[in-house]
Design a protein around this motif. Structure first.
Motif, short mmCIF file in Angstrom:
data_model
loop_
_atom_site.label_atom_id
_atom_site.label_comp_id
_atom_site.label_asym_id
_atom_site.label_seq_id
_atom_site.Cartn_x
_atom_site.Cartn_y
_atom_site.Cartn_z
N LYS A 31 0.85 -1.20 0.00
CA LYS A 31 0.00 0.00 0.00
C LYS A 31 0.88 1.24 0.00
CE LYS A 31 -3.76 2.37 2.43
NZ LYS A 31 -3.56 3.53 1.62
N VAL A 32 0.68 2.07 -0.98
CA VAL A 32 1.46 3.30 -1.11
C VAL A 32 0.54 4.50 -1.00
CG1 VAL A 32 2.83 4.72 -2.69
CG2 VAL A 32 3.29 2.27 -2.51
N ASP A 33 0.79 5.32 0.01
CA ASP A 33 0.17 6.64 0.08
C ASP A 33 1.17 7.57 -0.57
OD1 ASP A 33 -2.13 5.89 1.60
OD2 ASP A 33 -0.84 5.77 3.37
N GLY A 34 0.68 8.54 -1.27
CA GLY A 34 1.64 9.39 -1.96
C GLY A 34 1.19 10.81 -2.12
N GLU A 35 2.11 11.58 -2.65
CA GLU A 35 1.85 12.99 -2.91
C GLU A 35 2.66 13.38 -4.14
OE1 GLU A 35 1.99 17.21 -0.45
OE2 GLU A 35 2.70 15.38 0.50
N ALA A 36 2.02 14.07 -5.06
CA ALA A 36 2.69 14.59 -6.25
C ALA A 36 2.95 16.08 -6.01
CB ALA A 36 1.80 14.40 -7.48
N VAL A 37 4.22 16.46 -6.09
CA VAL A 37 4.59 17.84 -5.76
C VAL A 37 5.59 18.41 -6.77
CG1 VAL A 37 4.26 17.43 -3.28
CG2 VAL A 37 6.53 17.16 -4.26
N ASP A 38 5.78 19.72 -6.69
CA ASP A 38 6.79 20.38 -7.51
C ASP A 38 8.13 20.33 -6.76
OD1 ASP A 38 7.33 23.37 -6.28
OD2 ASP A 38 5.31 22.62 -5.85
N LEU A 39 9.20 20.67 -7.44
CA LEU A 39 10.53 20.58 -6.88
C LEU A 39 10.69 21.38 -5.59
CD1 LEU A 39 13.45 19.61 -7.03
CD2 LEU A 39 13.94 21.51 -8.58
N ASP A 48 8.97 8.15 2.75
CA ASP A 48 9.85 6.97 2.74
C ASP A 48 10.70 6.90 1.48
OD1 ASP A 48 8.90 5.65 5.21
OD2 ASP A 48 7.00 5.57 4.12
N LEU A 49 10.24 7.55 0.40
CA LEU A 49 10.91 7.44 -0.90
C LEU A 49 10.47 8.60 -1.78
CD1 LEU A 49 12.58 5.51 -2.84
CD2 LEU A 49 10.38 4.55 -3.50
N MET A 50 11.41 9.11 -2.59
CA MET A 50 11.07 10.11 -3.60
C MET A 50 11.40 9.54 -4.97
SD MET A 50 12.26 13.83 -2.25
CE MET A 50 11.50 14.56 -0.82
N LEU A 87 10.57 -0.26 -2.88
CA LEU A 87 9.36 -0.42 -2.08
C LEU A 87 9.43 -1.70 -1.25
CD1 LEU A 87 6.58 0.57 -4.65
CD2 LEU A 87 7.59 2.00 -2.87
N GLN A 88 9.89 -2.78 -1.88
CA GLN A 88 9.99 -4.06 -1.17
C GLN A 88 11.01 -3.99 -0.03
OE1 GLN A 88 10.70 -6.37 -4.74
NE2 GLN A 88 8.61 -7.20 -4.71
#
Length: 96
Positions: A31-39, A48-50, A87-88
């Motif tokens: 399960k990945v929660d995420g956010e799309a953002v600008d630089l 946890d990861l970009m 992710l793993q």
């Protein structure tokens, strides 16, 4: 886990990338929660990861989390080959 995807404007490319990562992760039981953002918004984000295009990833190398560079944002195989192992590994680390 939280994944932040980054593009120049914070929508469009990064949102497309995030949706692809979430879809791929779900197929592997992650399960990945995420956010799309600008630089500018990405710097210092708690996650946890970009994941970013190769042009932008270089600007994020000072971040405290792993930054994955994607050369072709339309290449699903490249995204899976680079992002899925990360992710793993994060999932495995959380189980400990």
């Amino acid at each position: 886990m939280k994944v932040v995807t980054v593009c120049g404007m914070g929508f469009g490319t990064s949102l497309m990338l995030l949706m692809e990562i979430q879809d791929m992760a779900a197929k592997h039981g992650i399960k990945v929660d995420g956010e799309a953002v600008d630089l500018g918004s990405a710097k210092g984000k708690s996650c946890d990861l970009m994941v970013a295009s190769s042009e932008i990833a270089g600007e994020l190398q000072d971040e405290s989390v792993q930054v994955i560079s994607i050369d072709n944002l339309l290449n699903k195989a490249e995204i899976q080959d680079k992002v899925l192992p990360a992710l793993q590994a994060i999932e495995a680390g959380k189980d400990k």
